[in-house]
Design an enzyme around this catalytic site. Structure first.
Site, PDB file in Angstrom:
ATOM      1  N   GLY A  92      26.914 102.458  37.393  1.00 53.96           N
ATOM      2  CA  GLY A  92      27.396 101.176  37.893  1.00 53.96           C
ATOM      3  C   GLY A  92      26.485 100.041  37.453  1.00 53.96           C
ATOM      4  O   GLY A  92      26.785  98.885  37.692  1.00 53.96           O
ATOM      5  N   HIS A  93      25.354 100.411  36.809  1.00 57.58           N
ATOM      6  CA  HIS A  93      24.380  99.405  36.373  1.00 57.58           C
ATOM      7  C   HIS A  93      24.333  99.268  34.845  1.00 57.58           C
ATOM      8  O   HIS A  93      23.406  98.684  34.313  1.00 57.58           O
ATOM      9  CB  HIS A  93      22.982  99.780  36.852  1.00 57.58           C
ATOM     10  CG  HIS A  93      22.877 100.008  38.316  1.00 57.58           C
ATOM     11  ND1 HIS A  93      23.252  99.055  39.230  1.00 57.58           N
ATOM     12  CD2 HIS A  93      22.471 101.084  39.044  1.00 57.58           C
ATOM     13  CE1 HIS A  93      23.059  99.532  40.456  1.00 57.58           C
ATOM     14  NE2 HIS A  93      22.599 100.757  40.365  1.00 57.58           N
TER      15      HIS A  93
ATOM     16  N   ASP B 140      16.747 107.967  45.276  1.00 59.71           N
ATOM     17  CA  ASP B 140      16.096 108.275  44.000  1.00 59.71           C
ATOM     18  C   ASP B 140      14.728 108.900  44.229  1.00 59.71           C
ATOM     19  O   ASP B 140      14.359 109.867  43.565  1.00 59.71           O
ATOM     20  CB  ASP B 140      15.955 106.996  43.160  1.00 59.71           C
ATOM     21  CG  ASP B 140      17.296 106.477  42.694  1.00 59.71           C
ATOM     22  OD1 ASP B 140      17.914 107.126  41.840  1.00 59.71           O
ATOM     23  OD2 ASP B 140      17.732 105.431  43.201  1.00 59.71           O
TER      24      ASP B 140
ATOM     25  N   HIS C  10      22.878  96.529  44.580  1.00 63.07           N
ATOM     26  CA  HIS C  10      23.944  97.286  45.229  1.00 63.07           C
ATOM     27  C   HIS C  10      24.505  96.455  46.377  1.00 63.07           C
ATOM     28  O   HIS C  10      25.145  96.972  47.274  1.00 63.07           O
ATOM     29  CB  HIS C  10      23.436  98.602  45.802  1.00 63.07           C
ATOM     30  CG  HIS C  10      22.601  99.386  44.856  1.00 63.07           C
ATOM     31  ND1 HIS C  10      21.250  99.225  44.758  1.00 63.07           N
ATOM     32  CD2 HIS C  10      22.945 100.326  43.953  1.00 63.07           C
ATOM     33  CE1 HIS C  10      20.791 100.044  43.831  1.00 63.07           C
ATOM     34  NE2 HIS C  10      21.793 100.728  43.330  1.00 63.07           N
TER      35      HIS C  10
END
Lengths: 215, 695
Positions: free
Chosen positions: B419-420, B473, B582
């Protein structure tokens, strides 16, 4: 005894998977309020993977710690995000805690619940009041230890464990999330039960009914 | 804040300009004298007499114009939304918890610190509630101190202020003694202290002290209190209770484990407001919870979201019957206690009668199966960039640089959620990252692909993990590092924390990693490619992270492929400075401003932390969050360059475009890497990746 301890533990995981499957949509809905609405799906995926991996074990040979370790690996590979490492670590610590144990008696059950709670706490570096699954697991572990110390029967032991987890999960309603996704919505997390705590209750209830029945 | 003073006020200038054309109604008002009169009255701030002069009519006529204008609906008087909301919340809090009174401070875009606004409100409450002859008990805390600083109540006689707990020598400016003294001064009251420590060594010592005639006398005064003013403390990890040193940390842990959520006048309560028993109970000198509850007027002043659980507990326990808080906290308390329907009442009365038929609920996207977006994208990526990357063991979730890893070189592994794009896979190739682990949308990869990356990237000299500081993460990469170590691969980790808006500078380690990743990866990749040791690679990567500063601004939210709905909302005229990639909350949400003003706000924040002097060099990255076009990015760059030039800071290199996105979010971020010679050399080191090529 018709069933050995490893078999009982495997049927416990099957019971958890069924329970999570039944609550899947509800859990996702809870998550939708403060996260990304995938908690039910994530948990379901994780336990389906655990069930599938456990099916490959030779249960006549396996120790209960093998069952826990297998569950850890399966859950981790199926689920990413933060739920994966948290439950995988929980199962791995439980495997270590019951290494060499042959019986799945209440002392062992208490050890499993305690190891799971502390495994999650270490991995997530969290504490009670953070509005996470720890708010269900840590009270459950305390209740298990207390019930054990009071020499309670299996019925009483599991009733205490489940009741403490439920009370803990309900208390997350008035907490503000500091960890994970829900932390992003800050005060908007108020009034909502944490989905991770809610699924912990589902899991502990399934553990209770499965292990208590089989005892 | 809007300023009304910009329009000409009553005075020579405006009057003369009005009288110049007093013969006719100025064109802009049409032939409507009502509008003209209203304009002069409400906008220009003229008096009715001045308007009569300007319009050439009598004062009585002006008066009737104004009255009729309201009847006709030409003029509408509306309550400012923030004030309406705070009144609604106060009323609901009062009703829901059966309070005697409740005062809620409106949210005012944080123009003044919350602590000051609460102090002013508390001062107002004292003015109203404290009468001559009263005995007011006063607890301690920052908010209570602020009330003392803002209060100034005259004309009271025979009032007494009594300290509610013993004292402390702790190194802060709001000790029980100082709070009581400050309030006593503010209401001209006699001040009675409790001349013992708030917490003593042993229960025996406490008993001995309580037997002292002086303390007995002071406790008699305390027992006579008919009102009490107190703050409420949260037990959350970052609350002042932990740092103030008032309680010993060991004991705090005991209370936390026993379910304590808050502290009221030095006593611990659980979420239902019940006292929590613990080791300090018998060692505390001060008011007990029972004593407190017997006092007639119990004024609590506290605010901030962090305090919601503690405030709710105090309200449930009946310790409070006059509450002073702020709108956001009040709203939070009600929501936490299950009060619903408040939101609709708060959001202004005239509701949209109907949603127009053109109203959209879904965002259009190029999709096949929404659940397969990541797989389909990765299939495309692997096909498009086969010159640079290839799958490890056939999995698209772990990709390795084609000519990256080699014996004797430290391996660089990066990764994170999708998404990045082009983060993170666009930066894999020779001279940059050796391998990337790919997760789901906004979600960390599991340890397995990370371990595969570590194995593939390893050239025997160790592997460096560099990724953004996010809970998911961190857990997955940490587990992967443990597994890789078991396989004999030495792993070092650098977490990127360049988002200076995500946490204050004291909490630099708690900050998130955002677009500045681009610079940090570049430096790390160059260091690895030059054959530096694992230690040296780690050190220079840490330095790059410490010298990278990013602030983002979001104008519109992003939407997830699975839902095709916005995953949060930003008001039609608003923007959020400091928003994460996000949609994490930023520093301020405010009305959108001209591009230069936005850029200035960002650069001011960066300059506050970046200690660059004239002649220093920087690299600049203007990054789109996804939907903001290059045209606007160049407008931002223009101003960044002007600001840097004004400080004689030289731009060594710049990148403008999509470097670290957030799906289709509208917005951009500005990252500055403060260079030194070593970083400059490494920045220019050649690399060959899909999205960055330097040669």
């Amino acid at each position: 005894m018709s069933e050995n301890a490893a078999r009982r533990l495997v049927s416990m995981f099957q019971a958890i998977s069924e329970a999570v499957e039944a609550e899947k949509d509800h859990l996702s809905e809870l998550d939708g309020a403060i996260g990304d609405a995938d908690h039910g799906t994530t948990m379901s995926l994780g336990f389906l993977a655990v069930k599938a991996e456990l099916a490959k074990l030779d249960l006549d040979q396996a120790q209960i710690s093998d069952v826990m370790a297998t569950a850890a690996g399966a859950f981790l590979n199926a689920v990413g995000a933060s739920t994966g490492p948290l439950y995988a670590t929980a199962f791995r610590r439980a495997a270590q805690a019951v290494a060499g144990k042959a019986e799945l008696d209440l002392a062992t059950c208490a050890a499993i619940i305690d190891a799971m709670g502390s495994g999650m706490r270490e991995r997530g570096k969290g504490q009670r009041g953070d509005k996470t699954m720890l708010d269900a697991w840590l009270p459950a572990a305390d209740a298990a230890a207390a019930a054990l110390a009071e020499n309670k029967e299996a019925d009483g032991f599991w009733r205490d464990v489940v009741a403490s987890a439920e009370a803990g999960a309900n208390a997350t309603r008035s907490m503000i999330a500091t960890k994970g996704r829900a932390a992003r919505v800050r005060e908007r997390s108020l009034g909502h039960v944490d989905p991770g705590a809610a699924s912990s209750v589902v899991i502990l209830r399934a553990m209770a009914s499965s292990l208590n029945r089989a005892a | 804040m809007t300023s009304k003073t910009s329009s000409p006020r009553k005075g020579g200038a405006s009057r003369s300009s009005a009288t110049d054309m007093s013969d006719a109604i100025p064109l802009r008002y049409g032939d409507d004298p009502y509008v003209w009169a209203c304009w002069l009255y409400y906008e220009d701030g003229m008096t009715q007499g001045e308007i009569a002069d300007a319009m050439g009519v009598s004062r009585a006529t002006v008066n009737s114009y104004l009255a009729e204008a309201r009847e006709k609906g030409i003029v509408n008087i509306s309550l400012e939304p923030a004030r309406l909301a705070s009144l609604t919340i106060a009323q609901e809090l009062k009703r829901h918890f059966g309070l005697a009174d409740c005062l809620v401070v409106p949210s005012d875009d944080n123009a003044r610190p919350l602590i000051d606004r609460l102090g002013v409100a508390g001062a107002m409450a004292l003015q109203k509630l404290v009468k001559s002859g009263d005995t007011l008990a006063v607890s301690w805390g920052r908010t209570v101190m602020s009330v003392g600083e803002h209060a100034d109540v005259h004309a009271l006689q025979d009032t007494t202020v009594v300290q509610a707990t013993g004292g402390t020598t702790a190194a802060f400016s709001y000790t029980p003694e100082l709070c009581a003294a400050s309030i006593a001064r503010a209401i001209s009251a006699r001040c009675v202290g409790i001349t013992a420590p708030a917490i003593v060594k042993s229960p025996e010592l406490r008993q001995m002290l309580l037997d002292e005639p002086l303390l007995q006398e002071q406790f008699v005064t305390l027992a006579q209190a008919n009102r009490i003013l107190f703050g409420i403390s949260s037990l959350r990890p970052n609350s002042t209770i932990h740092t103030s040193g008032f309680f010993e940390s060991v004991s705090l842990q005991h209370y936390l484990a026993a379910g304590a959520v808050g502290v009221v006048a030095g006593r611990f309560i659980d979420e239902r407001g019940r006292p929590v028993a613990g080791p300090l109970d018998d060692r505390t000198v001060g008011i007990s919870l029972d004593m407190l509850r017997r006092i007639g007027t119990r004024i609590a002043v506290a605010g901030g979201f962090d305090k919601v659980p503690a405030l709710l507990a105090a309200l449930r326990g009946g310790y409070v019957n006059v509450l002073i808080t702020d709108a956001a906290t009040g709203h939070g308390i009600l929501r936490a206690d299950g009060v619903t329907g408040l939101d609709t009442r708060i959001s202004q009365r005239p509701k949209l009668a109907q949603t127009p038929s053109s109203y959209r609920t879904h965002v259009k996207k190029f999709l096949n199966n929404p659940n397969e977006v990541v797989e389909e994208m990765l299939d495309g990526v692997v096909r498009a960039h086969r010159d640079y990357i290839e799958p490890i063991n056939g999995s698209h979730r772990a990709l390795v640089a084609k000519s990256g890893p080699r014996p004797g070189k430290v391996g660089l592994v990066i990764g994170g959620g999708t998404g990045h794009e082009p983060c993170f896979l666009g930066y894999v190739g020779k001279g940059l990252a050796d391998a990337v682990a790919v997760g789901n949308i906004f979600s960390s990869p599991p340890p397995d692909p990370i371990v595969q990356c570590a194995v593939a990237a390893s050239g025997g000299e160790g592997v460096l993990f560099v990724y953004g500081n996010y809970a998911g993460d961190v857990m997955n990469f940490e587990m992967a590092a443990e597994i890789a170590e078991e396989k004999g691969i030495k792993v070092r980790t650098v977490l990127t924390t360049d988002d200076i808006a995500s946490s204050p500078v004291e909490d630099r380690e708690g900050r998130r990693g955002v677009a500045g990743n681009f610079f940090i990866f570049k430096i790390a990749g160059a260091a690895c490619d030059r054959g530096l040791s694992l230690d040296a690679c780690e050190a220079v990567t840490r330095k790059a992270n410490l010298r990278t500063y990013t602030v983002g601004v979001a104008l519109e939210p992003c939407s997830m492929p699975q839902t095709r709905r916005h995953n949060f909302e930003i008001g039609p005229d608003d923007m959020e400075i400091g928003m994460g990639i996000h949609g994490e909350p930023g520093v301020t949400r405010e009305r959108i401003k001209p591009a230069d003003e936005i850029t200035d706000a960002i650069m001011d924040n960066i300059f506050k932390e970046m200690k660059a002097s004239a002649g220093d060099r920087v690299a600049v990255l203007i990054n789109s969050f996804g939907a903001t076009p290059l045209m606007e990015l160049y407008i931002l760059y223009r101003r960044v360059a002007q600001r840097l030039a004004a400080k004689n800071i030289e731009i060594e290199a710049n990148w403008i475009g999509h470097y670290c996105t957030s799906l289709d979010m509208v917005g951009a971020s500005i990252s500055i890497l403060h260079l030194d010679q070593e970083l400059t050399d490494l920045l220019h080191h050649p690399c060959e990746t899909a999205f960055l090529r330097i040669n």
